[in-house]
Scaffold this active site. Structure first.
Site, PDB file in Angstrom:
ATOM      1  N   LYS A  13       0.337  -1.403  -0.341  1.00 36.69           N
ATOM      2  CA  LYS A  13      -0.093  -0.037  -0.264  1.00 36.69           C
ATOM      3  C   LYS A  13       0.805   1.206  -0.445  1.00 36.69           C
ATOM      4  O   LYS A  13       0.650   2.248  -0.478  1.00 36.69           O
ATOM      5  CB  LYS A  13      -0.908  -0.297   1.239  1.00 36.69           C
ATOM      6  CG  LYS A  13      -1.666  -1.171   1.292  1.00 36.69           C
ATOM      7  CD  LYS A  13      -2.738  -0.784   2.728  1.00 36.69           C
ATOM      8  CE  LYS A  13      -2.050  -1.546   4.198  1.00 36.69           C
ATOM      9  NZ  LYS A  13      -1.855  -2.582   4.218  1.00 36.69           N
ATOM     10  N   ARG A  88      -9.983   0.763   9.211  1.00 33.16           N
ATOM     11  CA  ARG A  88      -9.425  -0.395   8.696  1.00 33.16           C
ATOM     12  C   ARG A  88      -9.947  -1.486   9.945  1.00 33.16           C
ATOM     13  O   ARG A  88      -9.783  -2.521  10.790  1.00 33.16           O
ATOM     14  CB  ARG A  88      -8.226  -0.307  10.702  1.00 33.16           C
ATOM     15  CG  ARG A  88      -6.865  -0.983   9.746  1.00 33.16           C
ATOM     16  CD  ARG A  88      -5.542  -1.056  10.834  1.00 33.16           C
ATOM     17  NE  ARG A  88      -4.370  -1.551  10.872  1.00 33.16           N
ATOM     18  CZ  ARG A  88      -4.024  -1.006   9.879  1.00 33.16           C
ATOM     19  NH1 ARG A  88      -3.923   0.187   9.783  1.00 33.16           N
ATOM     20  NH2 ARG A  88      -2.579  -1.762   9.877  1.00 33.16           N
ATOM     21  N   ARG A 122      12.022  -5.917   5.609  1.00 32.52           N
ATOM     22  CA  ARG A 122      11.831  -4.585   5.689  1.00 32.52           C
ATOM     23  C   ARG A 122      12.692  -3.051   6.303  1.00 32.52           C
ATOM     24  O   ARG A 122      12.699  -3.496   7.415  1.00 32.52           O
ATOM     25  CB  ARG A 122      10.064  -4.890   5.914  1.00 32.52           C
ATOM     26  CG  ARG A 122       9.651  -2.444   5.531  1.00 32.52           C
ATOM     27  CD  ARG A 122       8.088  -3.092   4.878  1.00 32.52           C
ATOM     28  NE  ARG A 122       7.066  -2.437   5.930  1.00 32.52           N
ATOM     29  CZ  ARG A 122       5.485  -2.120   6.835  1.00 32.52           C
ATOM     30  NH1 ARG A 122       5.520  -2.406   5.097  1.00 32.52           N
ATOM     31  NH2 ARG A 122       5.165  -2.837   7.230  1.00 32.52           N
ATOM     32  N   ARG A 155      11.014  -1.195  11.774  1.00 26.97           N
ATOM     33  CA  ARG A 155       9.609  -0.695  12.630  1.00 26.97           C
ATOM     34  C   ARG A 155      10.323  -1.741  13.612  1.00 26.97           C
ATOM     35  O   ARG A 155      10.237  -3.237  13.229  1.00 26.97           O
ATOM     36  CB  ARG A 155       9.123  -0.758  11.507  1.00 26.97           C
ATOM     37  CG  ARG A 155       8.128   0.598  11.071  1.00 26.97           C
ATOM     38  CD  ARG A 155       7.210   0.089   9.989  1.00 26.97           C
ATOM     39  NE  ARG A 155       6.107  -0.428  10.727  1.00 26.97           N
ATOM     40  CZ  ARG A 155       4.973  -0.721  10.554  1.00 26.97           C
ATOM     41  NH1 ARG A 155       4.664   0.258   9.452  1.00 26.97           N
ATOM     42  NH2 ARG A 155       3.397  -0.857  10.730  1.00 26.97           N
ATOM     43  N   ARG A 166      -0.434  -9.350  13.434  1.00 30.73           N
ATOM     44  CA  ARG A 166      -1.203  -8.007  12.635  1.00 30.73           C
ATOM     45  C   ARG A 166      -1.593  -8.702  11.125  1.00 30.73           C
ATOM     46  O   ARG A 166      -2.983  -8.160  11.505  1.00 30.73           O
ATOM     47  CB  ARG A 166      -0.227  -7.127  12.134  1.00 30.73           C
ATOM     48  CG  ARG A 166       0.817  -6.134  13.242  1.00 30.73           C
ATOM     49  CD  ARG A 166       1.671  -5.637  13.187  1.00 30.73           C
ATOM     50  NE  ARG A 166       2.308  -5.337  11.453  1.00 30.73           N
ATOM     51  CZ  ARG A 166       3.421  -5.014  11.096  1.00 30.73           C
ATOM     52  NH1 ARG A 166       4.326  -4.964  11.616  1.00 30.73           N
ATOM     53  NH2 ARG A 166       3.585  -4.466   9.283  1.00 30.73           N
TER      54      ARG A 166
END
Ligand code: ADP
Length: 209
Positions: A13, A88, A122, A155, A166
């Site tokens: 996204k 969400r 990431r 992160r 998540r």
């Protein structure tokens, strides 16, 4: 254009959002980025959000919607915006409908088995939101953002344990939004497992159409 990007964590996204934002000159609004900024600044909101984010839980709807409502009133949103990571929950989507009318909802669909490698490798830019992958999408200069020159970081919630939570929260709380927006004729689903460039082609085609 008022656009929502839907998709699991790591679906792409943010990556596609930046491309759309540059092309259409509309801001990308990421509640995750806003919350991480609040954590860095050490605000009361940041302190409250950190414990929830670190365990992969959602921040309460009322907190998110107050933050989003304020953001959408800024003048840069007058020609449209891209929402990344919000709404969400069905509750948030209903509250959003009271504030503004969304034109399109784009789901970037990536099955869970693809997500783990993407997320655990990431690294992200805390300043402009660009993201990289230590294996498949390295920055030109090690540890430095190609777009804005800031220092990249991993992160805190991009570890396997938090990610699994998540993903589970995504399936339970966020996936029902697909039907919510499909019923309004606004949902378009794109296969997000292809290369970034191939996904971009499809995203831009969908937005033109
Ligand atoms: P992801 O990469 O998992 O999509 P984000 O950067 O969008 O993550 O958000 C990180 C975390 O911030 C979420 O796991 C959640 O705790 C919190 N958060 C962000 N946006 C929302 C929202 N709209 N509602 C509730 N919590 C949110």
């Amino acid at each position: 254009m008022k656009l929502i990007l839907l998709g699991a964590p790591g679906a792409g996204k943010g990556t596609q959002g930046i491309i759309i934002s540059d092309k259409y000159s509309i801001p990308i609004i990421s509640t995750g980025d806003m919350l991480r900024a609040a954590i860095r600044e050490g605000t009361e909101l940041g302190l409250h959000a950190k414990s929830l984010i670190d365990k992969g839980a959602l921040v309460p709807d009322a907190v998110i919607m107050a933050m989003l409502k304020e953001r959408l009133q800024k003048s840069d949103c007058s020609n449209g915006f891209i929402l990344d990571g919000v709404p969400r929950t069905i509750n948030q989507a209903e509250a959003l409908a009271e504030i503004t009318e969304i034109d399109k909802v784009l789901e970037i669909h990536v099955p869970d088995e693809f997500i783990i490698d993407r997320i655990t490798n990431r690294i992200v830019c805390p300043k402009c939101g660009a993201s990289y992958n230590a294996v498949s999408k390295r920055p030109r200069e090690e540890g430095i953002c190609d777009r804005c020159g800031s220092k990249l970081e991993a992160r805190a919630d991009d570890n396997k344990e938090t990610l699994l939570e998540r993903l589970s929260v995504y399936h339970k709380m966020t996936e029902p939004l697909k039907d919510f927006y499909a019923d309004q004729g606004k949902l378009v689903v794109i296969d997000g497992t292809e290369s970034v460039d191939d996904v971009t082609v499809k995203v831009l085609e969908t937005l033109r159409g």
